[in-house]
Write an enzyme that holds these catalytic residues in place. Structure first.
Site, PDB file in Angstrom:
ATOM      1  CG  ASN A  93      33.389   1.426  20.884  1.00  0.00           C
ATOM      2  OD1 ASN A  93      33.381   0.532  21.731  1.00  0.00           O
ATOM      3  ND2 ASN A  93      32.279   2.036  20.483  1.00  0.00           N
ATOM      4  CD1 TRP A  94      38.738  -2.631  20.630  1.00  0.00           C
ATOM      5  CD2 TRP A  94      39.112  -4.421  21.922  1.00  0.00           C
ATOM      6  NE1 TRP A  94      40.097  -2.852  20.657  1.00  0.00           N
ATOM      7  CE2 TRP A  94      40.356  -3.943  21.445  1.00  0.00           C
ATOM      8  CE3 TRP A  94      39.101  -5.535  22.775  1.00  0.00           C
ATOM      9  CZ2 TRP A  94      41.566  -4.544  21.786  1.00  0.00           C
ATOM     10  CZ3 TRP A  94      40.303  -6.135  23.122  1.00  0.00           C
ATOM     11  CH2 TRP A  94      41.525  -5.648  22.623  1.00  0.00           C
ATOM     12  CE  LYS A  95      30.937   0.137  17.763  1.00  0.00           C
ATOM     13  NZ  LYS A  95      30.027   0.526  16.696  1.00  0.00           N
ATOM     14  CG  HIS A 108      28.800   4.361  21.324  1.00  0.00           C
ATOM     15  ND1 HIS A 108      27.859   3.707  20.567  1.00  0.00           N
ATOM     16  CD2 HIS A 108      29.904   4.478  20.551  1.00  0.00           C
ATOM     17  CE1 HIS A 108      28.392   3.434  19.380  1.00  0.00           C
ATOM     18  NE2 HIS A 108      29.636   3.886  19.348  1.00  0.00           N
ATOM     19  CD  GLU A 165      26.993   0.610  18.695  1.00  0.00           C
ATOM     20  OE1 GLU A 165      27.702   0.112  19.584  1.00  0.00           O
ATOM     21  OE2 GLU A 165      27.364   0.729  17.509  1.00  0.00           O
ATOM     22  CD  GLU A 210      31.364   7.322  17.447  1.00  0.00           C
ATOM     23  OE1 GLU A 210      32.334   6.734  16.955  1.00  0.00           O
ATOM     24  OE2 GLU A 210      30.558   6.782  18.212  1.00  0.00           O
ATOM     25  N   GLY A 216      29.068   1.676  11.802  1.00  0.00           N
ATOM     26  CA  GLY A 216      28.920   0.268  11.459  1.00  0.00           C
ATOM     27  C   GLY A 216      28.207   0.030  10.139  1.00  0.00           C
ATOM     28  CB  SER A 234      32.233   3.694   8.405  1.00  0.00           C
ATOM     29  OG  SER A 234      31.063   2.963   8.766  1.00  0.00           O
ATOM     30  N   GLY A 242      35.338   1.688  15.493  1.00  0.00           N
ATOM     31  CA  GLY A 242      34.730   0.423  15.897  1.00  0.00           C
ATOM     32  C   GLY A 242      35.335  -0.727  15.127  1.00  0.00           C
TER      33      GLY A 242
HETATM   34  P1  PGA Z   1      32.453   1.887  13.382  1.00  0.00           P
HETATM   35  O1  PGA Z   1      32.035   2.286  14.871  1.00  0.00           O
HETATM   36  O2  PGA Z   1      33.861   2.380  13.186  1.00  0.00           O
HETATM   37  O3  PGA Z   1      32.350   0.393  13.339  1.00  0.00           O
HETATM   38  O4  PGA Z   1      31.493   2.572  12.462  1.00  0.00           O
HETATM   39  C1  PGA Z   1      32.399   3.507  15.408  1.00  0.00           C
HETATM   40  C2  PGA Z   1      31.824   3.645  16.796  1.00  0.00           C
HETATM   41  O5  PGA Z   1      30.691   3.200  17.017  1.00  0.00           O
HETATM   42  O6  PGA Z   1      32.474   4.192  17.704  1.00  0.00           O
END
Ligand code: PGA
Length: 251
Positions: free
Chosen positions: A9-11, A93, A95, A165, A171, A211, A232
């Site tokens: 997931n490149w966000k 997601h 976020e 998640e 993150g 993470s 991510g």
């Molecule tokens: P992260 O993000 O690996 O940077 O914790 C995971 C995600 O939000 O899908």
């Protein structure tokens, strides 16, 4: 046997030129032995698609609207994604739930619209730190799974991947222990059994995300109900992502 799916997931990272380079580096891996997906920002999809052509890497997006078309400024439809060559789309997601008003109702609507156009959905669920500390993780996950998948058929579930998640692990560098992750992934599988039957429950890919990195992926993936990862930060580093892909390929 269910698929092992490692998805990046490149966000909101990488311009199209940077995306071409990163996607190319990921696609150059000749040891891919599981399903690998990169979910890029919308404007990077074309460049990423060209860069992964002929490789084992699949293309994904990070959101999709529920309507076919219309007055929804800033949104993207399932048909648009499909025509660009997108196979997977992340829905719900945390976020988006936290910062952009995503609710279980809109997650459900987006999921249905994506499936109706032949996209595969990576549906994200997870509890906040406060919810975990209060001891209501199982209630939160149960409610999300039931609401987000409401009205879906067992046939549609063949195109759904669930990503567990925990919000507190995203993150933050804080990873759930493999036992914590396994416990919730097993709960999700039992909910799928109640909702769609034993076969669907056994066949559905359930990822862990939060993470996940080159150092902890193999450990997390050693658990029986963890069938992949949604990654991510580490998915933006080709060597780290390759190590996670190797762990997924070895499962
Ligand atoms: P992260 O993000 O690996 O940077 O914790 C995971 C995600 O939000 O899908």
């Amino acid at each position: 046997m269910r698929k092992i799916v490692i998805a990046g997931n490149w966000k909101m990272n990488k311009t199209p030129a940077e995306a071409r380079e990163l996607a190319g580096a990921i696609a150059a891996n000749d040891k891919i032995g599981c399903e690998v997906v990169i979910c890029t920002p919308f404007v990077d999809l074309f460049a990423a698609k060209e860069a992964i052509a002929g490789s084992k890497v699949h293309l994904g997006a990070q959101n999709v609207h529920w309507a076919e078309s219309g007055a929804f400024t800033g949104e993207i439809s399932a048909a648009m994604l499909k025509e660009v060559g997108v196979e997977y789309v992340i829905v719900g997601h945390s976020e988006r739930r936290q910062y952009f008003g995503e609710t279980d109702e809109t997650v459900n609507a987006r999921t249905k619209a994506a499936l109706a156009k032949g996209l595969k959905v990576i549906l994200c669920v997870g509890e906040s730190l406060e919810q975990r500390q209060k001891g209501v993780t199982a209630d939160v996950i149960t409610s999300q799974i039931r609401s987000d998948l409401a009205g879906l058929t067992a046939q549609e579930m063949k195109d759904v991947v669930i990503a567990y998640e925990p919000v507190w692990a995203i993150g933050t560098g804080l990873t759930a222990t493999k036992e914590q992750a396994q416990e919730v992934c097993a709960l999700i599988r039992s909910l799928l059994k109640d909702l769609f039957g034993a076969e669907t429950a056994a066949d559905t890919t359930i990822q862990y995300g939060g993470s996940m990195n080159a150092g902890n992926a193999a450990d997390l993936l050693s658990m029986p109900d963890i069938d992949g990862g949604l990654i991510g930060g580490a998915s933006l580093k080709p060597a780290d992502f390759a190590a996670i892909i190797a762990a997924g390929s070895a499962k």
